[in-house]
Scaffold this motif. Structure first.
Motif, mmCIF file in Angstrom:
data_model
loop_
_atom_site.group_PDB
_atom_site.id
_atom_site.type_symbol
_atom_site.label_atom_id
_atom_site.label_comp_id
_atom_site.label_asym_id
_atom_site.label_seq_id
_atom_site.Cartn_x
_atom_site.Cartn_y
_atom_site.Cartn_z
ATOM 1 N N UNK A 76 -4.615 4.114 1.766
ATOM 2 C CA UNK A 76 -5.280 4.047 0.458
ATOM 3 C C UNK A 76 -5.700 2.586 0.211
ATOM 4 N N UNK A 77 -5.662 2.131 -0.974
ATOM 5 C CA UNK A 77 -6.013 0.740 -1.281
ATOM 6 C C UNK A 77 -4.926 -0.186 -0.732
ATOM 7 N N UNK A 78 -5.370 -1.269 -0.080
ATOM 8 C CA UNK A 78 -4.466 -2.317 0.392
ATOM 9 C C UNK A 78 -4.544 -3.466 -0.599
ATOM 10 N N UNK B 181 12.219 2.776 -0.718
ATOM 11 C CA UNK B 181 10.982 3.274 -0.107
ATOM 12 C C UNK B 181 10.000 2.149 0.208
ATOM 13 N N UNK B 182 10.124 1.028 -0.481
ATOM 14 C CA UNK B 182 9.226 -0.099 -0.226
ATOM 15 C C UNK B 182 9.455 -0.713 1.162
ATOM 16 N N UNK B 183 10.591 -0.377 1.799
ATOM 17 C CA UNK B 183 10.903 -0.906 3.128
ATOM 18 C C UNK B 183 10.772 0.161 4.216
ATOM 19 N N UNK B 184 10.099 1.276 3.894
ATOM 20 C CA UNK B 184 9.975 2.365 4.864
ATOM 21 C C UNK B 184 9.142 1.950 6.075
ATOM 22 N N UNK B 185 9.464 2.564 7.182
ATOM 23 C CA UNK B 185 8.680 2.402 8.394
ATOM 24 C C UNK B 185 7.396 3.205 8.203
ATOM 25 N N UNK B 186 6.255 2.536 8.294
ATOM 26 C CA UNK B 186 4.999 3.207 7.957
ATOM 27 C C UNK B 186 3.820 2.619 8.722
ATOM 28 N N UNK B 187 2.858 3.500 8.979
ATOM 29 C CA UNK B 187 1.612 3.125 9.643
ATOM 30 C C UNK B 187 0.488 3.777 8.851
ATOM 31 N N UNK B 188 -0.487 2.982 8.457
ATOM 32 C CA UNK B 188 -1.572 3.481 7.617
ATOM 33 C C UNK B 188 -2.885 3.389 8.391
ATOM 34 N N UNK B 189 -3.520 4.525 8.615
ATOM 35 C CA UNK B 189 -4.732 4.574 9.424
ATOM 36 C C UNK B 189 -5.975 4.720 8.543
ATOM 37 N N UNK B 190 -7.106 4.231 9.101
ATOM 38 C CA UNK B 190 -8.401 4.398 8.440
ATOM 39 C C UNK B 190 -9.275 5.387 9.191
ATOM 40 N N UNK B 191 -9.034 5.565 10.481
ATOM 41 C CA UNK B 191 -9.869 6.457 11.288
ATOM 42 C C UNK B 191 -8.989 7.450 12.033
ATOM 43 N N UNK B 192 -9.615 8.511 12.504
ATOM 44 C CA UNK B 192 -8.899 9.489 13.319
ATOM 45 C C UNK B 192 -8.402 8.838 14.607
ATOM 46 N N UNK B 193 -9.185 7.933 15.162
ATOM 47 C CA UNK B 193 -8.785 7.217 16.381
ATOM 48 C C UNK B 193 -7.482 6.445 16.143
ATOM 49 N N UNK B 194 -7.382 5.747 15.006
ATOM 50 C CA UNK B 194 -6.151 5.020 14.682
ATOM 51 C C UNK B 194 -4.977 5.978 14.523
ATOM 52 N N UNK B 195 -5.197 7.087 13.845
ATOM 53 C CA UNK B 195 -4.123 8.068 13.660
ATOM 54 C C UNK B 195 -3.591 8.526 15.010
ATOM 55 N N UNK C 94 0.839 -1.194 0.000
ATOM 56 C CA UNK C 94 0.000 0.000 0.000
ATOM 57 C C UNK C 94 0.875 1.245 0.000
ATOM 58 N N UNK C 95 0.229 2.379 -0.252
ATOM 59 C CA UNK C 95 0.907 3.660 -0.157
ATOM 60 C C UNK C 95 1.526 4.160 -1.442
ATOM 61 N N UNK C 96 1.297 3.459 -2.536
ATOM 62 C CA UNK C 96 1.900 3.857 -3.802
ATOM 63 C C UNK C 96 0.888 4.250 -4.848
ATOM 64 N N UNK C 97 1.376 4.400 -6.073
ATOM 65 C CA UNK C 97 0.530 4.879 -7.166
ATOM 66 C C UNK C 97 0.142 3.791 -8.167
ATOM 67 N N UNK C 98 0.835 2.684 -8.183
ATOM 68 C CA UNK C 98 0.542 1.639 -9.170
ATOM 69 C C UNK C 98 -0.646 0.791 -8.706
ATOM 70 N N UNK C 99 -1.583 0.579 -9.629
ATOM 71 C CA UNK C 99 -2.725 -0.287 -9.330
ATOM 72 C C UNK C 99 -2.310 -1.740 -9.478
ATOM 73 N N UNK C 100 -2.747 -2.561 -8.533
ATOM 74 C CA UNK C 100 -2.506 -4.007 -8.547
ATOM 75 C C UNK C 100 -1.020 -4.344 -8.653
ATOM 76 N N UNK C 101 -0.212 -3.848 -7.736
ATOM 77 C CA UNK C 101 1.216 -4.154 -7.783
ATOM 78 C C UNK C 101 1.479 -5.618 -7.447
ATOM 79 N N UNK C 102 2.638 -6.089 -7.848
ATOM 80 C CA UNK C 102 3.081 -7.422 -7.455
ATOM 81 C C UNK C 102 4.444 -7.291 -6.776
#
Length: 174
Positions: free
Chosen positions: A131-133, A91-105, A32-40
């Motif tokens: 974004x899309x997972x 960048x594919x190995x970046x430390x990242x957290x992806x939230x869906x709600x304000x509570x998660x953020x 997740x977190x990128x621009x390509x649709x349906x990555x592999x």
């Protein structure tokens, strides 16, 4: 049930520990977190898609608190290195957290603040709206359980499992 989408380097590492964590009902490796649709896997590893390798960890807060899931995340990788974990660079190995709600953020930001005390350098973990997972290919799901004798598992994942057992033994099944 609650699901956190977390990236801490190679998804095999986080997957291996969270698969053994009490209260975790599923771990799905993905992108997740990128621009390509349906990555592999190969396109993400090229570093050109903008996606990070992540895991979607679904857990029962009545069994394991969200704070423990997040503190484990910060213990299992180096959140102070930008776009790398050990020999995995990009960048594919970046430390990242992806939230869906304000509570998660808010939970993610509090976890960063709480865990900063454990690191001498600033935490650079990205906190972004999910974004899309995209689930990764089947071979990457529960990778460590399938290939425990594989070199990467022996050299990289086993030490992370040992660290998790040392600090989080009350929460691990094995």
């Amino acid at each position: 049930m609650k699901t956190f989408v977390l990236g801490g380097g190679c998804f095999w590492c986080l997957d291996a520990v969270y698969q053994k964590t009490m209260g975790v009902s599923s771990v799905v490796s993905g992108y997740t977190g990128g621009h390509e649709r349906h990555p592999d896997y190969y396109s993400v590893c090229s570093g050109t898609t903008g996606h990070a390798e992540v895991v979607a960890v679904t857990f029962d807060e009545d069994v394991i608190p969200a704070e423990v899931i997040l503190d484990m995340f910060f213990a299992l990788h180096d959140p102070t290195t930008l776009n790398r974990q050990g020999y995995d660079v990009g960048t594919q190995y970046r430390s990242s957290m992806f939230y869906e709600t304000t509570e998660e953020k808010i939970l993610f930001e509090e976890a960063i603040e709480r865990n900063q005390a454990l690191w001498s350098r600033p935490i650079v973990t990205e906190v972004s709206r999910l974004p899309v997972f995209y689930p990764a290919e089947n071979i990457h799901q529960n990778y460590y359980a399938k290939f425990p004798e594989q070199g990467y598992c022996q050299v990289i994942i086993n030490p992370k499992l040992a660290k998790a057992r040392k600090y989080y033994s009350a929460w691990l099944n094995a």
